[in-house]
Design an enzyme around this catalytic site. Structure first.
Site, short mmCIF file in Angstrom:
data_model
loop_
_atom_site.label_atom_id
_atom_site.label_comp_id
_atom_site.label_asym_id
_atom_site.label_seq_id
_atom_site.Cartn_x
_atom_site.Cartn_y
_atom_site.Cartn_z
N ASP A 112 -100.94 25.45 69.72
CA ASP A 112 -100.32 25.57 68.40
C ASP A 112 -101.18 26.34 67.39
OD1 ASP A 112 -98.88 23.67 69.75
OD2 ASP A 112 -99.30 22.03 68.36
N GLU B 249 -92.36 17.34 66.74
CA GLU B 249 -93.73 17.78 66.52
C GLU B 249 -93.75 18.90 65.48
OE1 GLU B 249 -96.38 17.03 70.43
OE2 GLU B 249 -95.14 18.82 70.56
#
Length: 573
Positions: A58, A234
């Site tokens: 990420d 998320e």
């Protein structure tokens, strides 16, 4: 030495390790200097950021400072080629394409900890009291992951985001949960407060929290059980975003086309697993925000990408809310990210998407569509004119072949502009093929004109003829509808090829698709062909070369560490 003194010294050392981001128990992780990496491999993208070595996922903590320097942090395992041992890697750029690797920014404080995803802000008013004599102090908020709990911590930087000190009062939010993560922080001027959105991951809830100082947080509201659920939520993002007046003009991102009185927000949420195509994906919800509550405009589910390699996108902090918002995302999928061949072959795994600029628009087919389009791509063009062009490609083909001598980066962009599509009984195909001449492999895609006036104009992508990676979850074909612009009766496609990744953008970014692939050979040719076009339909094609963001391109083994670029050999790969 007395037992009491030993206890005091041990306690002091532990406190120092927790308050300093440079302290880490593992000696194999370097501190204070960038990690070098070879950016000349045949699978290594040249205009998509990738880590020097190791595993990246990420994007985190992204912001642009007062000097226009972009900071990218990211989930990073510097000691392995799979996720784990999570740190915040760091790179900076003046244009989002030419990157300088920086030393690791935030380290775990003890064995078994992980610095999970989060965000960063510039505390210009020193609300935190960390920065009594400066206006450029940076505060990062991240999830500390342990076997027992996920808590939210902060760390502050007095040198513009290069080194961080962990706050001695951490954690700043703790709810005794192992599924509570990924804070994204913004400043809400109307209430002079900070706002954080955080995922209660397996409760399918995004919590909204407020704070006056980044240290003390109050729960304000929840956004729950909306859109696709999958296994967990998320990486939420909540950002203000401009609305367009007209999505059909040639340059919809022209500042004069922004509706300044219509402030909108989007709440973006990633899910994994549970995507319609398998694995991970991201969705967004347009709506309004009053400082404590987000209200969606409707109940529709909207995806950020129609292919399979776009996840956990994050928007840069400190981009003016009246400008297109800028983002990067992870160009992979958790179904196969930890086994792709760049690991054993080139000692790294994963890369980011292109930097994208985004706005909202009420298009001819759907309200509140997120337009996402490459940011300032023409700045990378290698020549003032296209490498290849045909203003009227009618039932024929255009071919362009290149080498690492003529196009060292092996990265290119191609545009297809299909015009004058008839109001009824439209027919025709416009296809493209990307070819490595040495292996017979291919990456393909195209558009079908069909239905009434081309209203149903599907776009397809196919990576099934790439033979460098075989995995049952590596789906090989993707498609979406192109949504003919009924005002202009045209369809526009931009494709960006960068060694191991292809991104395509329809009609100024109304649809976007991100597809990684792994070939046994190196692409050195592009072919665009048309066939069976209705009379009067026009097709204009252009092919542009793109310069490498790493300086070296593909003709040699280029090692990059910070600003240093060293060529190790010149005979090719």
């Amino acid at each position: 030495m007395s037992p009491l003194l030993v206890f005091i010294l041990v306690l002091a050392c532990k406190t120092l390790a927790q308050s300093s981001a440079s302290a880490y128990v593992e000696p194999h992780v370097p501190t204070g200097k960038p990690i070098p990496g070879n950016y000349g491999g045949s699978l290594r993208p040249q205009i998509h950021y990738s880590p020097p070595i190791g595993f990246m996922n990420d994007p985190n903590g992204m912001f642009v400072d007062a000097d226009g320097l972009y900071h990218l942090y990211y989930q990073y395992n510097p000691t392995g080629l799979v996720a784990g041992n999570q740190h915040w890697g760091h790179a900076t750029s003046k244009d989002l394409y030419h990157w300088e690797n920086q030393p690791i920014a935030i380290f775990p404080g003890a064995e078994g900890e992980g610095i999970f995803s989060g965000s960063a802000v510039i505390d210009v008013n020193n609300t935190s009291d960390f920065f009594p004599n400066q206006t450029n102090g940076v505060v990062a908020m991240y999830t500390l992951n342990t076997m027992k709990e996920q808590t939210q911590e902060i760390a502050y930087s007095t040198d513009g985001g290069y080194t961080f000190t962990k706050y001695s009062g951490n954690p700043v939010i703790s709810i005794n949960s192992t599924q509570f993560r990924d804070p994204k922080v913004l400043w809400y001027a109307a209430t002079q407060s900070w706002v954080a959105v955080i995922a209660y991951a397996q409760a399918f809830t995004i919590g909204i929290f407020t704070s006056p100082d980044l240290k003390t947080w109050t729960h304000a509201s929840n956004f729950t059980h909306q859109g696709l659920l999958g296994l967990q939520y998320e990486c939420p993002n909540l950002i203000p975003i401009p609305m367009l007046k007209n999505a059909s003009i040639a340059d919809p991102f022209d500042p004069s086309n922004f509706a300044s009185t219509n402030e909108m927000y989007i709440l973006q949420i990633s899910i994994n697993p549970g995507a319609p195509l398998g694995g991970s994906t991201s969705q967004y919800f347009p709506g309004t925000f009053n400082g404590t509550h987000f209200t969606p405009s409707d109940g529709a589910t909207r995806l950020t990408d129609f292919a399979k390699d776009n996840y956990a996108g994050q928007y840069f902090y400190n981009v003016p809310s009246t400008s297109p918002q800028l983002s990067l995302a992870w160009a992979s999928n958790w179904e196969y990210a930890q086994v792709v061949p760049t690991g054993p072959l080139e000692d790294f795994r994963s890369f980011m998407t292109l930097p994208r600029q985004s706005v909202l628009a009420n298009t001819s087919r759907a309200p509140y569509t997120l337009l996402s389009y490459p940011y300032n791509l023409p700045s990378l063009y290698t020549t003032p004119f296209p490498l290849a062009k045909n203003p009227s490609l009618l039932n024929t083909t255009l071919s362009y072949n290149y080498t690492t001598s003529t196009l060292p980066s092996a990265a290119l962009a191609f545009s297809l502009n299909i015009t004058s599509i008839p109001a009824a009984n439209a027919t025709g195909t416009v296809n493209f093929t990307l070819l490595p001449s040495s292996t017979g492999e291919s990456i393909r895609g195209g558009l079908f004109l069909s239905g009434s006036g081309g209203a149903d104009t599907p776009l397809w992508l196919d990576r099934g003829h790439a033979r460098g990676f075989d995995n049952p979850f590596f789906s090989d074909k993707f498609s979406t509808d192109a949504w003919l612009d009924i005002d202009t009766r045209s369809v526009r496609l931009l494709g960006v090829l960068d060694r191991s990744v292809l991104e395509v953008f329809l009609n100024g970014g109304q649809k976007a698709g991100t597809m990684s692939f792994f070939l046994g050979g190196e692409i050195d040719g592009v072919v665009v062909g048309t066939g069976d076009l209705s009379p009067g339909v026009g097709v204009e094609v252009e092919v542009w070369g793109l310069e490498s963001g790493w300086g070296g391109g593909g003709n040699g083994n280029w090692t990059v560490a910070g600003q240093e670029v060293r060529r190790d050999f010149s005979e090719g790969r």
